[in-house]
Scaffold this active site. Structure first.
Site, PDB file in Angstrom:
ATOM      1  N   GLU A 143      -8.127   6.448  -7.029  1.00  0.00           N
ATOM      2  CA  GLU A 143      -8.811   5.645  -8.049  1.00  0.00           C
ATOM      3  C   GLU A 143      -8.657   4.152  -7.801  1.00  0.00           C
ATOM      4  O   GLU A 143      -9.517   3.364  -8.193  1.00  0.00           O
ATOM      5  CB  GLU A 143      -8.313   6.007  -9.448  1.00  0.00           C
ATOM      6  CG  GLU A 143      -8.723   7.403  -9.917  1.00  0.00           C
ATOM      7  CD  GLU A 143      -7.759   8.489  -9.492  1.00  0.00           C
ATOM      8  OE1 GLU A 143      -6.792   8.178  -8.734  1.00  0.00           O
ATOM      9  OE2 GLU A 143      -7.944   9.659  -9.902  1.00  0.00           O
ATOM     10  N   LYS A 147     -12.661  12.472 -24.966  1.00  0.00           N
ATOM     11  CA  LYS A 147     -13.383  13.668 -24.541  1.00  0.00           C
ATOM     12  C   LYS A 147     -14.330  14.175 -25.625  1.00  0.00           C
ATOM     13  O   LYS A 147     -15.443  14.622 -25.327  1.00  0.00           O
ATOM     14  CB  LYS A 147     -12.385  14.763 -24.157  1.00  0.00           C
ATOM     15  CG  LYS A 147     -13.060  15.868 -23.391  1.00  0.00           C
ATOM     16  CD  LYS A 147     -12.125  16.580 -22.444  1.00  0.00           C
ATOM     17  CE  LYS A 147     -12.853  17.713 -21.754  1.00  0.00           C
ATOM     18  NZ  LYS A 147     -11.956  18.557 -20.994  1.00  0.00           N
ATOM     19  N   MET A 163       2.891 -11.585   7.200  1.00  0.00           N
ATOM     20  CA  MET A 163       3.021 -12.793   6.403  1.00  0.00           C
ATOM     21  C   MET A 163       4.434 -12.939   5.836  1.00  0.00           C
ATOM     22  O   MET A 163       4.969 -14.039   5.751  1.00  0.00           O
ATOM     23  CB  MET A 163       1.984 -12.802   5.276  1.00  0.00           C
ATOM     24  CG  MET A 163       1.954 -14.093   4.482  1.00  0.00           C
ATOM     25  SD  MET A 163       1.683 -15.536   5.529  1.00  0.00           S
ATOM     26  CE  MET A 163      -0.075 -15.745   5.374  1.00  0.00           C
ATOM     27  N   PHE A 202      -1.442  15.788 -22.941  1.00  0.00           N
ATOM     28  CA  PHE A 202      -1.481  15.860 -21.490  1.00  0.00           C
ATOM     29  C   PHE A 202      -2.411  14.784 -20.930  1.00  0.00           C
ATOM     30  O   PHE A 202      -3.555  14.667 -21.338  1.00  0.00           O
ATOM     31  CB  PHE A 202      -1.945  17.253 -21.035  1.00  0.00           C
ATOM     32  CG  PHE A 202      -2.020  17.377 -19.544  1.00  0.00           C
ATOM     33  CD1 PHE A 202      -0.872  17.255 -18.762  1.00  0.00           C
ATOM     34  CD2 PHE A 202      -3.238  17.576 -18.909  1.00  0.00           C
ATOM     35  CE1 PHE A 202      -0.941  17.346 -17.377  1.00  0.00           C
ATOM     36  CE2 PHE A 202      -3.309  17.668 -17.530  1.00  0.00           C
ATOM     37  CZ  PHE A 202      -2.163  17.549 -16.770  1.00  0.00           C
ATOM     38  N   GLN A 203      -1.908  14.014 -20.009  1.00  0.00           N
ATOM     39  CA  GLN A 203      -2.650  12.926 -19.359  1.00  0.00           C
ATOM     40  C   GLN A 203      -3.183  11.885 -20.336  1.00  0.00           C
ATOM     41  O   GLN A 203      -4.230  11.301 -20.127  1.00  0.00           O
ATOM     42  CB  GLN A 203      -3.772  13.482 -18.468  1.00  0.00           C
ATOM     43  CG  GLN A 203      -3.202  14.286 -17.306  1.00  0.00           C
ATOM     44  CD  GLN A 203      -4.218  14.572 -16.216  1.00  0.00           C
ATOM     45  OE1 GLN A 203      -5.395  14.729 -16.488  1.00  0.00           O
ATOM     46  NE2 GLN A 203      -3.754  14.673 -14.983  1.00  0.00           N
TER      47      GLN A 203
HETATM   48  C1  LIG Z   1       0.488  -4.611  -3.060  1.00  0.00           C
HETATM   49  C2  LIG Z   1       1.247  -5.690  -2.392  1.00  0.00           C
HETATM   50  N1  LIG Z   1       2.547  -5.503  -2.053  1.00  0.00           N
HETATM   51  C3  LIG Z   1       3.236  -6.488  -1.447  1.00  0.00           C
HETATM   52  C4  LIG Z   1       2.658  -7.686  -1.172  1.00  0.00           C
HETATM   53  C5  LIG Z   1       3.453  -8.804  -0.531  1.00  0.00           C
HETATM   54  N2  LIG Z   1       2.913  -9.119   0.804  1.00  0.00           N
HETATM   55  C6  LIG Z   1       2.066 -10.149   0.992  1.00  0.00           C
HETATM   56  S1  LIG Z   1       1.563 -10.291   2.578  1.00  0.00           S
HETATM   57  C7  LIG Z   1       2.511  -8.990   3.045  1.00  0.00           C
HETATM   58  C8  LIG Z   1       2.534  -8.545   4.477  1.00  0.00           C
HETATM   59  C9  LIG Z   1       1.270  -7.928   4.921  1.00  0.00           C
HETATM   60  O1  LIG Z   1       1.480  -7.316   6.145  1.00  0.00           O
HETATM   61  P1  LIG Z   1       0.295  -6.675   6.937  1.00  0.00           P
HETATM   62  O2  LIG Z   1      -0.542  -5.839   6.060  1.00  0.00           O
HETATM   63  O3  LIG Z   1       0.811  -6.010   8.153  1.00  0.00           O
HETATM   64  O4  LIG Z   1      -0.614  -7.922   7.305  1.00  0.00           O
HETATM   65  P2  LIG Z   1      -0.262  -9.198   8.211  1.00  0.00           P
HETATM   66  O5  LIG Z   1       0.372 -10.223   7.329  1.00  0.00           O
HETATM   67  O6  LIG Z   1       0.628  -8.761   9.317  1.00  0.00           O
HETATM   68  O7  LIG Z   1      -1.610  -9.635   8.653  1.00  0.00           O
HETATM   69  C10 LIG Z   1       3.215  -8.465   1.964  1.00  0.00           C
HETATM   70  C11 LIG Z   1       4.147  -7.350   2.048  1.00  0.00           C
HETATM   71  C12 LIG Z   1       1.317  -7.851  -1.571  1.00  0.00           C
HETATM   72  N3  LIG Z   1       0.654  -8.988  -1.401  1.00  0.00           N
HETATM   73  N4  LIG Z   1       0.632  -6.836  -2.159  1.00  0.00           N
END
Ligand SMILES: Cc1ncc(C[n+]2csc(CCOP(=O)(O)OP(=O)(O)O)c2C)c(N)n1
Lengths: 183, 566
Positions: B54, B166, B479, B116-117
């Site tokens: 979803e 529902k 990042m 439920f749900q």
């Molecule tokens: C749902 C979620 N969890 C954690 C983060 C924190 N976060 C921001 S950038 C990042 C790293 C992303 O790594 P990747 O997908 O390998 O992309 P890259 O930066 O290597 O291009 C994280 C963990 C986020 N933005 N969103």
């Protein structure tokens, strides 16, 4: 910036869940709501919320805009005390034995301009309306002289002193908008 | 015409048709079965897309809305399905994406009983929606749907949730549809104030060093042409926020790049040097402003916005121009003098050169060592003649996508700006491809983010959807790794990732896929990927310790731009 007591007035459509929508705006900014009172307004189907809180001018402006932005909120604005006629009501439950023993009833009634709502062999219930400081003064006096069994104070209710009626103006404006649109 | 009697579910389908809905994303379940049953009767008139989660349905609705400007729609069941959409709804709220999410709900007699749900969807979604409403009676369907669409798309757009019990789905009522175009408690388009138009025009006419910062408001208000006319008349250089990118062509001589944490050197430095800052449909996000105490203090600031709550929220402005940019921009342009700011525009050049030499050249042209993200992105962009829709996930891939993709057409960058949602990219790209079937949709995603919504490969497979997915694999949460390298003493806590064989996964879903590890193979692989409209997953092994520069460390001054080792 200086913190003071602001009174926020909100007029809304009568929709389920509006109170929550309004209060979470205060929560997000970690502002404590001091008092809250909700009731139908003079206009059918429109609800009025009166909320007081301590904060600064910058913040209250932002909070009110955020409230105003909710779809079902008609109008929201804030005031400081000087711009309002405002009132609270307080009830005090005191042991009859103690207050009779002290013989201070007449004094209290004259001094605090309060009313007796109930009197029986166990307790007496006083009612006082006034500003917060006034209802508090009576509380303090009773607390030291007889003790207070129960105490409750309502949220503030308030009416603006200004000649401008913001809700009516807003409704008139929106009615005009609707007319223009349907043309 | 006599009103017809319909079940709530049929009324919903009919109301959606009335609103012009052509595509619905979703996932069925117990508390929404009657709606899906009704949907079965409408297969010839609406395209229904079964996502694999979803969250994917919500992001797909966002991608659809972002690329097309139409309202995206998702339908899911109650409880866990509703909560699975929350990330997408919150994302749409922060990025002002018009979507309507319809969630099933237990019968109204069971509400509040922990049935439920059952989840309290209205309370959960109130803080993250423009409006959320529970439909408890079949007779309210038409009213609620018309209001939902009006609210979602008008004014400052945003997500709306309709929680549909529902019994209301099964109940019968007269159905008569009237589109909503007025709510007395809601003013979507504030009236233009002639005084503020005049004040703003006077300030701009007096400016020697004006700088415009363009946000997504221009795109949402379809005022791209009006914007360019204003900029050209008064010769105002402009930069975009992340979400403002593609509002103006990357090739336009007045376009000076992106502002913000990983934006371009010139516009960030010049933010604190211009004499008039003209903010248009942007909200002074902290990723744009850095430290507010030092932000554009020297400048007179003019703020165009549709939302009164944005005025003076983060930055105190000298003149606010409330209203729809489609009207306010031309109103001001009419009062602007023709100007020439050549000397001021030339001041951007040394910064452009400096950034090119310190950052861009290395990112785009080094043929040694591992492939770099920027290189891949620019090559893909150019291979599409800069015409494609660029969808990104979040992380380095996002910032690189924003920086190195080029934009010729509006609505060409779809990225999670406000919420920064990893996992957004793939499902949003699916939605975008449905929203713009004739455009090439390229989605850049990291090895981390892809694994948050990788199950949507199933959707691509089933729909044979020509999404071009480019996985930029650095075997790191890149990042976060970058922040750890810069600010945590290279303590790589929880960021190295052991990854599966992405090509094999794509192939298991019957999607053509290929791995590229060498610079020399890149062009050919991209050409192959783009040779027709089939689904494609291109996996590119990129440098592990790549960095996104320039960078303004969070919360510092916009002139504090780090360029890496030069
Ligand atoms: C749902 C979620 N969890 C954690 C983060 C924190 N976060 C921001 S950038 C990042 C790293 C992303 O790594 P990747 O997908 O390998 O992309 P890259 O930066 O290597 O291009 C994280 C963990 C986020 N933005 N969103």
């Amino acid at each position: 910036m200086e913190k003071k007591l602001y009174t926020v007035t909100v007029f809304s459509e009568n929709q389920v869940g509006l109170l929550n929508q309004i209060t979470i705006i205060f929560t997000r900014r970690s502002i404590n709501i001091e008092t809250l009172s909700v009731s139908p307004s003079a206009l059918p189907g429109i609800h009025k919320f009166t909320i007081t809180c301590y904060t600064d001018k910058d913040m209250i402006v932002k909070v009110v805009k955020q409230i105003d932005k909710r779809i079902d909120v008609l109008k929201s604005y804030y005031n400081v005390d000087e711009e309002l006629v405002h009132q609270e009501i307080a009830l005090y439950k005191i042991s009859s034995k103690k207050i009779l023993a002290r013989g201070i009833m007449e004094d209290l009634i004259r001094k605090h301009n309060m009313q007796v709502l109930e009197l029986n062999e166990h307790y007496v219930v006083f009612q006082k309306t006034g500003h917060h400081a006034e209802t508090q003064a009576l509380f303090d006096e009773l607390q030291t002289s007889t003790g207070v069994l129960q105490f409750i104070r309502s949220g503030r209710v308030a009416i603006t002193k200004s000649k401008i009626e913001r809700l009516s103006d807003m409704l008139a404006y929106m009615e005009e908008k609707q007319k223009q649109q349907s043309k | 015409m006599k009103p017809e009697i319909k079940t709530g579910s049929h009324a919903l389908m009919h109301a959606l048709l009335e609103e012009g809905v052509e595509t619905i994303f979703g996932y069925p379940g117990g508390a929404i079965i009657p709606v899906f049953d009704a949907l079965y009767d409408y297969h010839d008139r609406v395209k229904y897309v079964l996502t694999r989660h979803e969250q994917g349905a919500a992001h797909a609705a966002e991608g659809y809305a972002r690329v097309s400007g139409k309202v995206g729609v998702a339908i899911v069941t109650s409880g866990p399905a509703a909560t699975n959409t929350i990330t997408g709804i919150a994302d749409a709220m922060l990025d002002n994406t018009p979507i309507v999410v319809i969630t099933g709900q237990v019968g109204s007699s069971l509400l509040g009983t922990d049935a439920f749900q059952e989840t309290d969807v209205i309370s959960i979604t109130q803080p993250i929606t423009k409006w959320s409403y529970q439909i408890r009676r079949a007779e309210d369907v038409a009213w609620a749907v018309s209001r939902a669409f009006y609210i979602a798309r008008s004014g400052r757009p945003g997500p709306v949730v309709l929680d549909f019990t529902k019994d209301a789905q099964l109940g019968k009522a007269e159905f008569k549809y009237e589109p909503c175009n007025f709510i007395r408690s809601y003013l979507p388009y504030p009236d233009l104030q002639i005084e503020s138009i005049e004040a703003a025009a006077a300030i701009i006419n007096g400016a020697k060093k004006p700088l415009a910062i363009v946000g997504q408001g221009v795109v949402l208000g379809s005022a791209e042409k009006e914007l360019v006319a204003m900029l050209e008349k008064a010769d105002i250089p402009a930069a975009c926020t992340l979400l403002g990118l593609s509002a103006i062509s990357s090739e336009h001589p007045l376009f000076k790049g992106m502002v913000g944490m990983h934006g371009n050197l010139g516009p960030n430095i010049k933010t604190n040097d211009c004499d008039v800052l003209i903010a248009i449909g942007m909200r002074f996000d902290d990723r744009v402003t850095g430290d507010l105490k030092t932000y554009a203090k020297q400048a007179k600031i003019i703020h165009f916005d549709i939302d009164p709550a944005e005025i003076n929220k983060n930055v105190k402005v000298d003149v606010s121009v409330l209203g729809d940019v489609k009207e306010s921009i031309p109103a001001i342009t009419a009062k602007l003098n023709k100007a020439n700011h050549q000397a001021w525009k030339d001041e951007f050049l040394p910064y452009e050169e400096k950034e090119y030499n310190a950052v861009i050249k290395k990112e785009l042209t080094s043929s040694e060592g591992k492939i770099k993200m920027g290189e891949v992105i620019r090559k893909v962009s150019e291979a599409t003649n800069n015409q494609a829709v660029c969808v990104t996930d979040v992380g380095q891939n996002q910032m690189m996508g924003a920086r190195y993709f080029k934009y010729k057409n509006t609505r060409s960058l779809i990225t999670s700006g406000g919420l920064g949602t990893m996992g957004f990219g793939l499902p949003a790209a699916i939605g975008a491809k449905f929203g713009a079937p004739n455009r090439t949709v390229c989605c850049f995603v990291g090895d981390g983010g892809i694994q948050m919504t990788i199950q949507e490969f199933g959707t691509i497979m089933q729909e044979k959807l020509g999404v071009k997915l480019i996985i930029l694999n650095n075997n790191f949460l890149g990042m976060v790794r970058q922040w750890q390298e810069m600010f945590q003493n290279e303590r790589y806590s929880s960021t190295p990732m052991q990854n599966p064989n992405f090509v094999a996964i794509a192939q298991a879903y019957n999607i053509e896929s290929r791995l590229v590890t060498k610079h020399t193979d890149l062009d050919e692989a991209i050409a192959d990927m783009l040779s027709d409209d089939r689904p494609y997953v291109l996996v590119v092994d990129v440098e592990q310790n790549g960095m996104v520069y320039p960078m303004i460390p969070a919360g510092t001054c916009v002139t504090n731009v780090l360029l890496g080792d030069e």
